[in-house]
Design a protein around this motif. Structure first.
Motif, mmCIF file in Angstrom:
data_model
loop_
_atom_site.group_PDB
_atom_site.id
_atom_site.type_symbol
_atom_site.label_atom_id
_atom_site.label_comp_id
_atom_site.label_asym_id
_atom_site.label_seq_id
_atom_site.Cartn_x
_atom_site.Cartn_y
_atom_site.Cartn_z
ATOM 1 N N ALA A 1 99.724 15.903 5.676
ATOM 2 C CA ALA A 1 100.270 15.246 4.490
ATOM 3 C C ALA A 1 101.557 15.904 4.018
ATOM 4 N N TRP A 2 101.772 17.172 4.401
ATOM 5 C CA TRP A 2 102.941 17.914 3.929
ATOM 6 C C TRP A 2 104.027 18.051 4.985
ATOM 7 N N CYS A 3 103.728 17.652 6.228
ATOM 8 C CA CYS A 3 104.737 17.746 7.287
ATOM 9 C C CYS A 3 105.894 16.783 7.027
ATOM 10 N N ALA A 4 106.986 17.006 7.733
ATOM 11 C CA ALA A 4 108.161 16.158 7.580
ATOM 12 C C ALA A 4 107.845 14.719 7.957
ATOM 13 N N ASP A 5 108.514 13.794 7.285
ATOM 14 C CA ASP A 5 108.377 12.379 7.638
ATOM 15 C C ASP A 5 108.772 12.191 9.107
ATOM 16 N N PRO A 6 107.901 11.614 9.939
ATOM 17 C CA PRO A 6 108.179 11.535 11.378
ATOM 18 C C PRO A 6 109.469 10.816 11.722
ATOM 19 N N GLN A 7 109.758 9.705 11.067
ATOM 20 C CA GLN A 7 110.967 8.955 11.391
ATOM 21 C C GLN A 7 112.212 9.726 10.991
ATOM 22 N N ALA A 8 112.207 10.296 9.787
ATOM 23 C CA ALA A 8 113.361 11.073 9.336
ATOM 24 C C ALA A 8 113.583 12.286 10.230
ATOM 25 N N LEU A 9 112.491 12.938 10.654
ATOM 26 C CA LEU A 9 112.620 14.109 11.507
ATOM 27 C C LEU A 9 113.151 13.731 12.884
ATOM 28 N N ALA A 10 112.684 12.614 13.416
ATOM 29 C CA ALA A 10 113.170 12.175 14.735
ATOM 30 C C ALA A 10 114.672 11.937 14.709
ATOM 31 N N VAL A 11 115.159 11.327 13.634
ATOM 32 C CA VAL A 11 116.613 11.090 13.507
ATOM 33 C C VAL A 11 117.360 12.415 13.406
ATOM 34 N N LEU A 12 116.832 13.336 12.612
ATOM 35 C CA LEU A 12 117.470 14.642 12.444
ATOM 36 C C LEU A 12 117.546 15.405 13.759
ATOM 37 N N LEU A 13 116.430 15.465 14.480
ATOM 38 C CA LEU A 13 116.404 16.222 15.731
ATOM 39 C C LEU A 13 117.278 15.583 16.798
ATOM 40 N N GLU A 14 117.320 14.257 16.845
ATOM 41 C CA GLU A 14 118.191 13.588 17.810
ATOM 42 C C GLU A 14 119.656 13.903 17.516
ATOM 43 N N GLY A 15 120.006 13.940 16.231
ATOM 44 C CA GLY A 15 121.384 14.242 15.865
ATOM 45 C C GLY A 15 121.788 15.664 16.183
ATOM 46 N N CYS A 16 120.818 16.558 16.325
ATOM 47 C CA CYS A 16 121.102 17.951 16.651
ATOM 48 C C CYS A 16 120.808 18.278 18.118
ATOM 49 N N SER A 17 120.552 17.267 18.916
ATOM 50 C CA SER A 17 120.315 17.510 20.342
ATOM 51 C C SER A 17 121.631 17.841 21.038
ATOM 52 N N GLU A 18 121.549 18.539 22.145
ATOM 53 C CA GLU A 18 122.767 18.892 22.870
ATOM 54 C C GLU A 18 123.479 17.643 23.388
ATOM 55 N N ARG A 19 122.732 16.616 23.736
ATOM 56 C CA ARG A 19 123.356 15.382 24.201
ATOM 57 C C ARG A 19 124.231 14.773 23.109
ATOM 58 N N ALA A 20 123.685 14.695 21.894
ATOM 59 C CA ALA A 20 124.452 14.133 20.786
ATOM 60 C C ALA A 20 125.660 14.999 20.454
ATOM 61 N N LEU A 21 125.488 16.306 20.516
ATOM 62 C CA LEU A 21 126.597 17.191 20.186
ATOM 63 C C LEU A 21 127.697 17.169 21.249
ATOM 64 N N LEU A 22 127.322 16.949 22.491
ATOM 65 C CA LEU A 22 128.347 16.808 23.530
ATOM 66 C C LEU A 22 129.266 15.628 23.222
ATOM 67 N N GLU A 23 128.694 14.525 22.752
ATOM 68 C CA GLU A 23 129.509 13.368 22.393
ATOM 69 C C GLU A 23 130.447 13.701 21.246
ATOM 70 N N ARG A 24 129.942 14.417 20.238
ATOM 71 C CA ARG A 24 130.785 14.788 19.108
ATOM 72 C C ARG A 24 131.916 15.725 19.537
ATOM 73 N N TRP A 25 131.587 16.712 20.356
ATOM 74 C CA TRP A 25 132.610 17.650 20.813
ATOM 75 C C TRP A 25 133.657 16.949 21.669
ATOM 76 N N SER A 26 133.228 16.040 22.511
ATOM 77 C CA SER A 26 134.177 15.319 23.365
ATOM 78 C C SER A 26 135.195 14.566 22.516
ATOM 79 N N ALA A 27 134.716 13.841 21.501
ATOM 80 C CA ALA A 27 135.617 13.067 20.653
ATOM 81 C C ALA A 27 136.505 13.978 19.815
ATOM 82 N N ALA A 28 135.930 15.051 19.245
ATOM 83 C CA ALA A 28 136.713 15.947 18.397
ATOM 84 C C ALA A 28 137.798 16.656 19.194
ATOM 85 N N LEU A 29 137.464 17.111 20.400
ATOM 86 C CA LEU A 29 138.453 17.818 21.212
ATOM 87 C C LEU A 29 139.576 16.890 21.660
#
Length: 364
Positions: free
Chosen positions: A289-317
């Motif tokens: 009952a006190w754990c993170a909301d599953p959907q919100a956590l899934a979005v958060l973890l996906e956004g911090c995955s190395e795959r997602a960050l590679l896309e961000r770094w590619s565009a920023a660079l």
């Protein structure tokens, strides 16, 4: 980010990540993040870690490279190390450089045209205020694959099965923890018979440690207030969330980027010691009952995955390469007015308005 890529495709510059050193003398979150980022960007373009305080056999040294690197504009230098940044920027004047900004509040200003790669919205907002005419990008820190592969995430055993119990009720990492947590909350929890572990020193398998805990406490507000700079990203609470822990955390600086209270985590020190004791006891009695909301956590973890960050770094660079190409072709960098000039200008404007109201024929 896609808009940045469509603006053009300048020739990718090799990257040089500047670090004072990589040995245990410099061990800390900033070092680990820069080494991880260098490993990530090596998938995009040639990347080297360069040291500038101590010589190391496995990495080139800055003094040597400045003498031997071919043309000053052929590589992109990435600086990041807090108080060393102004001095490094002076040494690299005339060369393409970007600031990988973690903590904020060091007090220095950036020269015109220096891009900022911010690891959090908190840091992005700081430089959006302090250096509003610099190219800015958001590139959060990435969770290493071990946290996502072995962390007990929602849908993958986020909480212990009914009738079972993780061996640690409450886990605290001593480093950065407040005196309140260590000297008031922890003793009070132990007095209630709870299994509380205060971790200090080196741990071989942090993922296993977090997966062994039901509740994780993280309270860094006092630590960073005492140092006058900010929590740059706050990886420990995110790592704990990835392992299915119930997280009670302070909400200072970049922690407020991710820890939506009551959705992804819970505030620690919420008004009184009794309030903390009651809520932690409730979380231990019913972790699901006190754990993170599953959907919100899934979005958060996906956004911090190395795959997602590679896309961000590619565009920023790509955007930063284009920026330095334009400056090299003669385009002057935009400059924001000095704060003192803005304040005096606004005071003068207010004074003139007041004066006009008392002058015959004035428009006030």
């Amino acid at each position: 980010m896609a808009d940045l890529i469509r603006l053009g495709s300048p020739t990718p510059r090799p990257l040089r990540f500047l670090l004072p050193g990589t040995t245990t003398r410099f061990r800390g979150g900033g070092l680990l993040v820069e080494l991880q980022t260098a490993r990530l960007t090596a998938q995009l373009r040639p990347t080297k870690v360069v040291t500038y305080r101590q010589r190391e056999p496995d990495h080139p040294f800055l003094d040597d490279l400045l003498r031997t690197e071919p043309a000053p504009g052929e590589v992109l230098w990435i600086v990041s190390w807090g108080f060393d940044v102004p001095r490094l920027l002076r040494r690299l004047r005339g060369r393409p450089v970007a600031y990988h900004a973690h903590s904020s509040g060091y007090g220095f200003d950036l020269p015109p045209g220096i891009p900022v790669l911010a690891v959090s919205r908190n840091t992005l907002g700081y430089w959006g205020d302090r250096s509003p005419r610099s190219p800015l990008a958001l590139v959060p820190n990435a969770l290493e694959p071990m946290w996502l592969e072995r962390g007990a995430r929602p849908g993958h055993g986020a909480v212990a099965a009914p009738g079972t119990r993780r061996p640690i009720d409450v886990l605290v990492q001593r480093r950065k923890s407040s005196a309140y947590v260590l000297h008031q909350l922890v003793p009070a929890l132990r007095a209630r018979g709870l299994r509380v572990e205060v971790q200090s020193g080196w741990v071989e398998d942090l993922v296993d440690l977090f997966n062994s805990a039901t509740v994780v406490l993280y309270d860094s507000a006092d630590y960073w207030r005492g140092r006058g700079v900010s929590e740059g990203f706050g990886l420990p609470p995110l790592e704990a969330l990835a392992c299915g822990c119930v997280v009670f955390s302070s909400l200072n600086h970049a922690l407020a980027d991710t820890l939506d209270p009551g959705v992804l985590g819970h505030q620690i020190g919420a008004g009184s010691l009794e309030a903390d004791l009651e809520r932690i006891a409730a979380a231990l009695a019913d972790p699901e009952a006190w754990c993170a909301d599953p959907q919100a956590l899934a979005v958060l973890l996906e956004g911090c995955s190395e795959r997602a960050l590679l896309e961000r770094w590619s565009a920023a660079l790509a955007a930063i390469d284009g920026h330095w190409d334009r400056l090299a072709a003669g385009a002057p960098p935009l400059q924001a007015p000095a704060t003192w000039r803005l304040r005096w200008g606004q005071r003068l404007e207010r004074g003139l308005r007041l004066l006009s109201r008392h002058v015959p024929g004035g428009t006030g």
